[in-house]
Design a protein around this motif. Sequence first.
Motif, PDB file in Angstrom:
ATOM      1  N   LEU A   1     100.569  17.478  28.630  1.00 51.08           N
ATOM      2  CA  LEU A   1     101.789  18.013  28.043  1.00 51.08           C
ATOM      3  C   LEU A   1     101.824  17.805  26.536  1.00 51.08           C
ATOM      4  O   LEU A   1     102.231  18.687  25.775  1.00 51.08           O
ATOM      5  N   ALA A   2     101.374  16.635  26.090  1.00 54.99           N
ATOM      6  CA  ALA A   2     101.363  16.324  24.661  1.00 54.99           C
ATOM      7  C   ALA A   2     100.215  17.018  23.934  1.00 54.99           C
ATOM      8  O   ALA A   2     100.110  16.920  22.709  1.00 54.99           O
ATOM      9  N   LEU A   3      99.338  17.697  24.706  1.00 51.64           N
ATOM     10  CA  LEU A   3      98.168  18.390  24.168  1.00 51.64           C
ATOM     11  C   LEU A   3      97.154  17.424  23.570  1.00 51.64           C
ATOM     12  O   LEU A   3      96.325  17.814  22.751  1.00 51.64           O
ATOM     13  N   ASP A   4      97.213  16.159  23.983  1.00 52.98           N
ATOM     14  CA  ASP A   4      96.129  15.227  23.681  1.00 52.98           C
ATOM     15  C   ASP A   4      94.898  15.623  24.498  1.00 52.98           C
ATOM     16  O   ASP A   4      93.768  15.337  24.103  1.00 52.98           O
ATOM     17  N   LEU A   5      95.156  16.226  25.643  1.00 47.98           N
ATOM     18  CA  LEU A   5      94.113  16.877  26.436  1.00 47.98           C
ATOM     19  C   LEU A   5      94.423  18.368  26.381  1.00 47.98           C
ATOM     20  O   LEU A   5      95.154  18.902  27.216  1.00 47.98           O
ATOM     21  N   PRO A   6      93.918  19.081  25.385  1.00 48.39           N
ATOM     22  CA  PRO A   6      94.285  20.485  25.196  1.00 48.39           C
ATOM     23  C   PRO A   6      93.618  21.402  26.204  1.00 48.39           C
ATOM     24  O   PRO A   6      92.668  21.005  26.896  1.00 48.39           O
ATOM     25  N   PRO A   7      94.106  22.644  26.309  1.00 51.12           N
ATOM     26  CA  PRO A   7      93.466  23.619  27.198  1.00 51.12           C
ATOM     27  C   PRO A   7      91.976  23.722  26.933  1.00 51.12           C
ATOM     28  O   PRO A   7      91.526  23.728  25.788  1.00 51.12           O
ATOM     29  N   GLY A   8      91.215  23.783  28.021  1.00 48.30           N
ATOM     30  CA  GLY A   8      89.766  23.872  27.916  1.00 48.30           C
ATOM     31  C   GLY A   8      89.051  22.545  28.000  1.00 48.30           C
ATOM     32  O   GLY A   8      87.824  22.501  28.164  1.00 48.30           O
TER      33      GLY A   8
ATOM     34  N   ASP B   1     106.275  24.336  29.839  1.00 47.44           N
ATOM     35  CA  ASP B   1     106.439  23.026  29.203  1.00 47.44           C
ATOM     36  C   ASP B   1     105.544  22.871  27.986  1.00 47.44           C
ATOM     37  O   ASP B   1     105.955  22.328  26.959  1.00 47.44           O
ATOM     38  N   ARG B   2     104.294  23.333  28.086  1.00 46.35           N
ATOM     39  CA  ARG B   2     103.390  23.173  26.946  1.00 46.35           C
ATOM     40  C   ARG B   2     103.815  24.057  25.781  1.00 46.35           C
ATOM     41  O   ARG B   2     103.720  23.653  24.613  1.00 46.35           O
ATOM     42  N   VAL B   3     104.327  25.241  26.079  1.00 47.99           N
ATOM     43  CA  VAL B   3     104.841  26.101  25.010  1.00 47.99           C
ATOM     44  C   VAL B   3     106.080  25.479  24.391  1.00 47.99           C
ATOM     45  O   VAL B   3     106.256  25.489  23.163  1.00 47.99           O
ATOM     46  N   ARG B   4     106.944  24.911  25.211  1.00 44.64           N
ATOM     47  CA  ARG B   4     108.140  24.246  24.684  1.00 44.64           C
ATOM     48  C   ARG B   4     107.746  23.083  23.787  1.00 44.64           C
ATOM     49  O   ARG B   4     108.346  22.870  22.721  1.00 44.64           O
ATOM     50  N   MET B   5     106.743  22.319  24.188  1.00 41.91           N
ATOM     51  CA  MET B   5     106.304  21.202  23.363  1.00 41.91           C
ATOM     52  C   MET B   5     105.791  21.702  22.011  1.00 41.91           C
ATOM     53  O   MET B   5     106.108  21.133  20.956  1.00 41.91           O
ATOM     54  N   LEU B   6     105.023  22.774  22.024  1.00 41.89           N
ATOM     55  CA  LEU B   6     104.529  23.343  20.771  1.00 41.89           C
ATOM     56  C   LEU B   6     105.667  23.878  19.912  1.00 41.89           C
ATOM     57  O   LEU B   6     105.631  23.779  18.683  1.00 41.89           O
ATOM     58  N   SER B   7     106.707  24.425  20.544  1.00 38.89           N
ATOM     59  CA  SER B   7     107.824  24.991  19.788  1.00 38.89           C
ATOM     60  C   SER B   7     108.626  23.920  19.055  1.00 38.89           C
ATOM     61  O   SER B   7     109.292  24.214  18.056  1.00 38.89           O
ATOM     62  N   LEU B   8     108.552  22.683  19.524  1.00 37.09           N
ATOM     63  CA  LEU B   8     109.371  21.630  18.926  1.00 37.09           C
ATOM     64  C   LEU B   8     108.923  21.261  17.521  1.00 37.09           C
ATOM     65  O   LEU B   8     109.640  20.564  16.806  1.00 37.09           O
TER      66      LEU B   8
END
Length: 237
Positions: free
Chosen positions: A31-38, A169-176
Amino acid sequence: MTQTAALRVIEPPGRPSVADAVFAELHRQILALDLPPGTRLSEVDVAKALGVSRQPVRDAFWRLSKLGFLTIRPQRATTVSNISEEAVMQARFIRSAIEAETVRVFTERATEADMAALEAILEAQRAAVAAQDRALFHELDDRFHREICERGGNGFAWDIIRENKAHMDRVRMLSLSFASQAAFEDHLRVMAAIRAREPDRAMLEMRSHLSRIRSQIQRIRAENAGYFDPLPDSPGD
């Protein structure tokens, strides 16, 4: 390259279970994108990083795949899934339909203690905005919406929402990074309608709040193109 980011060693035994703790830690990292897509994940490497056996990692991988966070391919690497814009829009539709009704019910039924609990969450959100703490803001955002469901007697509705909102959720996190103040102000307007005992207004404010993602996603995609599935008419599709 297999990555495990800054995963923290988990100390069994205790509550929650080891499998729950592994799930929560991986969920947090994704969720925090510490582990990003891919990102490629290995049961062996994750188990070693967390100090647990492979079985709870396997269980956590399965649960995360059901939420849409991981893609598991037998005999191939498990990877953090790309964000699907289609899935984001589907989740927005589901949330808007369900939460318009749950906020209506809550507005009609809420006690003074219920409203005070929501207002306490909003004060904590105000502090999170000031501190630019996106992770805390997101946690409080979920709590605000969940409390409306549960305190209105519709906790099952939040279970449905939670099962369908991973991509959102991941898009919302990025939007913040640029929209936390706007999201907070949306919550204040929802709360004002609840406090005024105006269910129709509360429904409209909730729908407006959840629809923001429709105007934000193009900017987020442009800034983080590698995180998303190709669009249907894209060359790589």
